[in-house]
Design an enzyme around this catalytic site. Structure first.
Site, PDB file in Angstrom:
ATOM      1  N   ASP A 148       1.460   4.732   7.834  1.00 31.97           N
ATOM      2  CA  ASP A 148       2.775   4.601   7.150  1.00 31.97           C
ATOM      3  C   ASP A 148       2.868   4.141   5.631  1.00 31.97           C
ATOM      4  O   ASP A 148       3.744   3.731   5.431  1.00 31.97           O
ATOM      5  CB  ASP A 148       3.773   3.643   8.075  1.00 31.97           C
ATOM      6  CG  ASP A 148       3.235   2.441   8.345  1.00 31.97           C
ATOM      7  OD1 ASP A 148       2.259   2.007   7.467  1.00 31.97           O
ATOM      8  OD2 ASP A 148       3.395   1.717   9.378  1.00 31.97           O
TER       9      ASP A 148
ATOM     10  N   GLU B 193      -2.261   7.865  14.179  1.00 28.34           N
ATOM     11  CA  GLU B 193      -1.112   6.795  14.178  1.00 28.34           C
ATOM     12  C   GLU B 193       0.297   7.452  14.134  1.00 28.34           C
ATOM     13  O   GLU B 193       0.971   6.750  13.287  1.00 28.34           O
ATOM     14  CB  GLU B 193      -1.316   5.675  13.732  1.00 28.34           C
ATOM     15  CG  GLU B 193      -0.810   4.270  14.188  1.00 28.34           C
ATOM     16  CD  GLU B 193      -1.032   3.149  13.200  1.00 28.34           C
ATOM     17  OE1 GLU B 193      -1.876   2.474  13.469  1.00 28.34           O
ATOM     18  OE2 GLU B 193      -0.121   2.870  12.294  1.00 28.34           O
TER      19      GLU B 193
ATOM     20  N   GLU C  20       7.973   1.657   5.201  1.00 27.23           N
ATOM     21  CA  GLU C  20       7.052   2.032   6.135  1.00 27.23           C
ATOM     22  C   GLU C  20       7.542   3.116   7.394  1.00 27.23           C
ATOM     23  O   GLU C  20       7.195   4.072   7.727  1.00 27.23           O
ATOM     24  CB  GLU C  20       6.110   0.995   6.971  1.00 27.23           C
ATOM     25  CG  GLU C  20       5.002   0.397   6.103  1.00 27.23           C
ATOM     26  CD  GLU C  20       5.527  -0.618   5.017  1.00 27.23           C
ATOM     27  OE1 GLU C  20       6.689  -1.338   5.187  1.00 27.23           O
ATOM     28  OE2 GLU C  20       4.862  -1.305   4.455  1.00 27.23           O
TER      29      GLU C  20
ATOM     30  N   HIS D 114       2.651 -10.620   4.424  1.00 25.07           N
ATOM     31  CA  HIS D 114       2.616  -9.561   3.198  1.00 25.07           C
ATOM     32  C   HIS D 114       3.887  -8.616   2.878  1.00 25.07           C
ATOM     33  O   HIS D 114       4.068  -7.943   2.098  1.00 25.07           O
ATOM     34  CB  HIS D 114       1.435  -9.048   3.124  1.00 25.07           C
ATOM     35  CG  HIS D 114       1.181  -7.737   4.055  1.00 25.07           C
ATOM     36  ND1 HIS D 114       1.783  -6.552   3.575  1.00 25.07           N
ATOM     37  CD2 HIS D 114       0.653  -8.031   5.195  1.00 25.07           C
ATOM     38  CE1 HIS D 114       1.503  -5.678   4.710  1.00 25.07           C
ATOM     39  NE2 HIS D 114       0.812  -6.341   5.800  1.00 25.07           N
TER      40      HIS D 114
ATOM     41  N   ARG E  97       6.694  -6.166   2.122  1.00 20.43           N
ATOM     42  CA  ARG E  97       7.670  -6.014   1.059  1.00 20.43           C
ATOM     43  C   ARG E  97       9.181  -6.599   1.556  1.00 20.43           C
ATOM     44  O   ARG E  97       9.682  -7.528   0.645  1.00 20.43           O
ATOM     45  CB  ARG E  97       8.093  -4.693   0.438  1.00 20.43           C
ATOM     46  CG  ARG E  97       7.193  -4.276  -0.543  1.00 20.43           C
ATOM     47  CD  ARG E  97       7.335  -2.834  -0.834  1.00 20.43           C
ATOM     48  NE  ARG E  97       5.896  -2.277  -1.392  1.00 20.43           N
ATOM     49  CZ  ARG E  97       5.726  -2.202  -2.803  1.00 20.43           C
ATOM     50  NH1 ARG E  97       6.955  -2.213  -3.674  1.00 20.43           N
ATOM     51  NH2 ARG E  97       4.602  -1.908  -3.092  1.00 20.43           N
TER      52      ARG E  97
ATOM     53  N   HIS F 192      -3.028 -12.570   1.261  1.00 19.23           N
ATOM     54  CA  HIS F 192      -2.945 -10.976   0.472  1.00 19.23           C
ATOM     55  C   HIS F 192      -3.195 -11.114  -0.719  1.00 19.23           C
ATOM     56  O   HIS F 192      -2.595 -12.291  -1.486  1.00 19.23           O
ATOM     57  CB  HIS F 192      -1.424 -10.372   1.091  1.00 19.23           C
ATOM     58  CG  HIS F 192      -1.651  -8.993   0.806  1.00 19.23           C
ATOM     59  ND1 HIS F 192      -1.372  -8.631  -0.664  1.00 19.23           N
ATOM     60  CD2 HIS F 192      -1.553  -7.968   1.550  1.00 19.23           C
ATOM     61  CE1 HIS F 192      -1.535  -7.147  -0.193  1.00 19.23           C
ATOM     62  NE2 HIS F 192      -1.521  -6.618   1.052  1.00 19.23           N
TER      63      HIS F 192
HETATM   64  C1  UD1 Z   1       0.692  -1.973   1.219  1.00 19.57           C
HETATM   65  C2  UD1 Z   1       1.530  -0.918   2.207  1.00 19.57           C
HETATM   66  C3  UD1 Z   1       1.796  -1.617   3.447  1.00 19.57           C
HETATM   67  C4  UD1 Z   1       0.648  -2.061   4.072  1.00 19.57           C
HETATM   68  C5  UD1 Z   1      -0.125  -3.105   3.253  1.00 19.57           C
HETATM   69  C6  UD1 Z   1      -1.439  -3.634   4.004  1.00 19.57           C
HETATM   70  C7  UD1 Z   1       3.089   0.523   0.849  1.00 19.57           C
HETATM   71  C8  UD1 Z   1       4.443   0.879   0.321  1.00 19.57           C
HETATM   72  N1  UD1 Z   1       2.845  -0.579   1.425  1.00 19.57           N
HETATM   73  O1  UD1 Z   1       1.299  -3.149   0.988  1.00 19.57           O
HETATM   74  O2  UD1 Z   1       2.365  -0.728   4.259  1.00 19.57           O
HETATM   75  O3  UD1 Z   1       1.034  -2.793   5.360  1.00 19.57           O
HETATM   76  O4  UD1 Z   1      -0.319  -2.439   2.219  1.00 19.57           O
HETATM   77  O5  UD1 Z   1      -1.882  -4.521   3.223  1.00 19.57           O
HETATM   78  O6  UD1 Z   1       2.348   1.481   0.964  1.00 19.57           O
HETATM   79  N2  UD1 Z   1      -3.298  -6.042  -4.919  1.00 19.57           N
HETATM   80  C9  UD1 Z   1      -4.477  -6.294  -5.521  1.00 19.57           C
HETATM   81  N3  UD1 Z   1      -5.658  -5.932  -5.022  1.00 19.57           N
HETATM   82  C10 UD1 Z   1      -5.775  -5.315  -3.521  1.00 19.57           C
HETATM   83  C11 UD1 Z   1      -4.641  -5.167  -3.015  1.00 19.57           C
HETATM   84  C12 UD1 Z   1      -3.326  -5.506  -3.556  1.00 19.57           C
HETATM   85  O7  UD1 Z   1      -4.498  -6.992  -6.502  1.00 19.57           O
HETATM   86  O8  UD1 Z   1      -6.810  -5.112  -3.270  1.00 19.57           O
HETATM   87  C13 UD1 Z   1      -1.828  -6.421  -5.370  1.00 19.57           C
HETATM   88  C14 UD1 Z   1      -1.587  -5.685  -6.684  1.00 19.57           C
HETATM   89  O9  UD1 Z   1      -0.918  -6.434  -7.669  1.00 19.57           O
HETATM   90  C15 UD1 Z   1      -0.683  -4.688  -5.866  1.00 19.57           C
HETATM   91  C16 UD1 Z   1       0.094  -5.585  -5.060  1.00 19.57           C
HETATM   92  O10 UD1 Z   1      -0.977  -6.440  -4.372  1.00 19.57           O
HETATM   93  O11 UD1 Z   1       0.295  -4.137  -6.984  1.00 19.57           O
HETATM   94  C17 UD1 Z   1       0.898  -4.946  -3.833  1.00 19.57           C
HETATM   95  O12 UD1 Z   1       0.224  -3.850  -3.371  1.00 19.57           O
HETATM   96  P1  UD1 Z   1       0.774  -2.616  -2.797  1.00 19.57           P
HETATM   97  O13 UD1 Z   1      -0.257  -1.629  -2.066  1.00 19.57           O
HETATM   98  O14 UD1 Z   1       1.903  -1.892  -3.672  1.00 19.57           O
HETATM   99  O15 UD1 Z   1       1.757  -3.245  -1.426  1.00 19.57           O
HETATM  100  P2  UD1 Z   1       1.086  -4.103  -0.281  1.00 19.57           P
HETATM  101  O16 UD1 Z   1       2.291  -5.137  -0.208  1.00 19.57           O
HETATM  102  O17 UD1 Z   1      -0.262  -4.349  -0.421  1.00 19.57           O
HETATM  103  N1  UDP Z   2      -7.469  -8.080   7.739  1.00 17.60           N
HETATM  104  C1  UDP Z   2      -8.804  -8.296   7.160  1.00 17.60           C
HETATM  105  N2  UDP Z   2      -8.779  -9.240   6.438  1.00 17.60           N
HETATM  106  C2  UDP Z   2      -7.958 -10.135   6.160  1.00 17.60           C
HETATM  107  C3  UDP Z   2      -6.681  -9.985   6.942  1.00 17.60           C
HETATM  108  C4  UDP Z   2      -6.589  -8.912   7.798  1.00 17.60           C
HETATM  109  O1  UDP Z   2      -9.597  -7.509   7.250  1.00 17.60           O
HETATM  110  O2  UDP Z   2      -8.150 -11.184   5.736  1.00 17.60           O
HETATM  111  C5  UDP Z   2      -7.475  -6.817   8.439  1.00 17.60           C
HETATM  112  C6  UDP Z   2      -6.811  -7.113  10.189  1.00 17.60           C
HETATM  113  O3  UDP Z   2      -7.890  -7.441  11.054  1.00 17.60           O
HETATM  114  C7  UDP Z   2      -6.236  -5.724  10.182  1.00 17.60           C
HETATM  115  C8  UDP Z   2      -5.574  -5.305   8.832  1.00 17.60           C
HETATM  116  O4  UDP Z   2      -6.306  -6.119   7.983  1.00 17.60           O
HETATM  117  O5  UDP Z   2      -7.113  -4.680  10.818  1.00 17.60           O
HETATM  118  C9  UDP Z   2      -4.188  -5.552   8.650  1.00 17.60           C
HETATM  119  O6  UDP Z   2      -3.897  -5.361   7.394  1.00 17.60           O
HETATM  120  P1  UDP Z   2      -2.559  -5.730   6.698  1.00 17.60           P
HETATM  121  O7  UDP Z   2      -1.960  -6.849   7.485  1.00 17.60           O
HETATM  122  O8  UDP Z   2      -2.784  -5.665   5.216  1.00 17.60           O
HETATM  123  O9  UDP Z   2      -1.603  -4.398   6.909  1.00 17.60           O
HETATM  124  P2  UDP Z   2      -0.751  -3.826   8.036  1.00 17.60           P
HETATM  125  O10 UDP Z   2      -1.628  -3.722   9.128  1.00 17.60           O
HETATM  126  O11 UDP Z   2       0.448  -4.661   8.200  1.00 17.60           O
HETATM  127  O12 UDP Z   2      -0.297  -2.549   7.568  1.00 17.60           O
END
Ligand code: UD1
Ligand code: UDP
Length: 374
Positions: A92, A114, A128, A202, A204, A235
């Site tokens: 999602d 999924e 999502e 984490h 939004r 995160h």
């Molecule tokens: C995204 C997904 C969310 C998922 C989450 C898992 C969307 C809208 N959101 O949210 O569904 O649950 O990933 O973690 O698709 N950043 C880094 N390095 C990284 C990752 C993130 O610096 O490796 C920072 C960046 O500043 C980035 C911000 O995190 O702009 C947000 O990342 P983004 O993918 O937009 O949103 P998530 O909250 O991670």
């Molecule tokens: N996870 C990880 N390292 C961490 C925290 C979470 O590998 O420090 C894994 C966790 O086991 C799960 C996935 O990341 O499989 C969940 O990711 P996240 O919470 O970012 O996203 P969501 O599941 O909410 O989309």
């Protein structure tokens, strides 16, 4: 062609990518959008997956529009060049939806791994819930992890013949990682006789006030209970880290650490007393390990864990979060009930089922493969 971009998609798509690469019936093309950079690469590295294409779109504080527009712009060319028979997306995220839209514009069938999870609330989780609904409108094949997710798809009039119940690939990964030895260096300063609460947050819709409320509750509990320690792999979103450091950064029994690789994180889950999270994937992993989870959200698309009594929805209001934490710390009967291990989400064979389902769709086998049964 598999396309994914964030940490959770990678964790759940990697077993499928590896299975596709090892199966002569398929030619596997792996594409990453790079919606996450470091957190995606961490997963690719430990499973030694090398993408054929990397769209490399991430930038700091990216908006939903940025992610969507960049993927649409960059993926189109890859789809035209590779001309896959089917595109597989997961879950999602905005990578999932934008990829599906791009595949649809190119008239390529889409397989949604999924599929069918629902809260029926368009703003929770945001974006999502609509990402998965819109992806399911565009999809050709539905790999529903559970009977409940299949039922949700049927309610939306998706054709039953196109829906396969597979179990969740998250459990395929978990069954692999949890067998591997792992040294948890992050627990060096955590006393083994203490109760370790593992936290992740984490989403939004929780950024800002909701996160402050939850972190305040965590701080108060750790101040009141001197046998409790909190471990929080933060995160990489700067908006999360800023609030976490402001409220939780100065207590000796609160450990703010960097994201762990998935093998380490699964071992950390296994060492925890209980878990507090707004993550989706962790709600699926915890029941397999028999770990209680307080879900820091008002809704969940994963009712199977609630029915199995491992998950409890607590929302984000400070007073309620604190009260529920204290109850779970003190009430042994409740703790035991929530600690029963169960596997409502899968049996570790979801990827193999998905491959067989795809082969069936392409007329490679005549009989329809069996569904996953709980
Ligand atoms: C995204 C997904 C969310 C998922 C989450 C898992 C969307 C809208 N959101 O949210 O569904 O649950 O990933 O973690 O698709 N950043 C880094 N390095 C990284 C990752 C993130 O610096 O490796 C920072 C960046 O500043 C980035 C911000 O995190 O702009 C947000 O990342 P983004 O993918 O937009 O949103 P998530 O909250 O991670
Ligand atoms: N996870 C990880 N390292 C961490 C925290 C979470 O590998 O420090 C894994 C966790 O086991 C799960 C996935 O990341 O499989 C969940 O990711 P996240 O919470 O970012 O996203 P969501 O599941 O909410 O989309």
């Amino acid at each position: 062609m598999t396309v994914f971009g964030t940490r959770p998609e990678a964790i759940k798509m990697v077993p499928l990518v590896l299975a596709l690469q090892n199966d002569d019936r398929f030619q596997a093309i792996t594409v990453v959008t790079g919606q996450h950079r470091e957190m995606l690469d961490q997963v690719l590295e430990i499973f030694d997956v090398k993408p054929d294409h990397d769209l490399d779109i991430m930038h700091q504080n990216q908006t939903l529009t940025d992610i969507t527009a960049l993927i649409l712009e960059k993926l189109d060319q890859v789809l035209k060049e590779e001309q896959p028979d089917i595109v597989l997306v997961h879950g999602d995220t905005t990578t999932t939806f934008a990829t599906s839209l791009s595949a649809f514009y190119n008239q390529i069938p889409i397989g949604h791994v999924e599929a069918g999870l629902r809260t029926w609330n368009r703003y929770s989780p945001f974006p999502e819930e609509m990402n998965r609904q819109m992806t399911d409108v565009l999809s050709t094949l539905y790999f529903a992890p559970t009977p409940q997710s299949k039922a949700n798809l049927l309610k939306e009039n998706r054709p039953e013949k196109d829906i396969f119940i597979t179990g969740n690939t998250a459990i395929d990964t978990l069954m692999d990682t949890i067998k591997k030895p792992y040294q948890l260096d992050c627990l060096a300063n955590v006393k083994p006789e203490h109760k370790m609460i593992l936290v992740t947050m984490h989403r939004r819709e929780n950024l800002g006030a909701a996160m402050e409320e939850v972190f305040q509750a965590l701080l108060e509990v750790v101040q009141e209970k001197d046998d409790v320690e909190i471990v929080y792999p933060m995160h990489l979103n700067p908006k999360v880290r800023e609030v976490a450091r402001k409220i939780l950064g100065n207590h000796p029994r609160v450990h703010l650490i960097e994201p762990l690789d998935v093998t380490g994180f699964h071992h950390l889950l296994n060492e925890s007393y209980f878990i507090m999270t707004d993550s989706g994937g962790i709600q699926e992993e915890a029941p397999s390990l028999g770990k209680p989870v307080l879900v820091l959200r008002d809704t969940t698309e994963r009712p199977e864990g609630i029915a199995a009594q491992t998950l409890k929805l607590v929302g984000t209001q400070s007073a309620n979060v604190k009260k529920t934490m204290l109850t779970l710390l003190e009430d042994q009967e409740l703790y035991q009930t929530m600690s029963q291990a169960s596997n409502p989400y899968g049996d570790g064979h979801a990827s193999q089922r998905i491959l067989d389902d795809i082969a069936y769709y392409f007329d490679q086998t005549l009989s329809r493969p069996a569904d996953f049964e709980i």
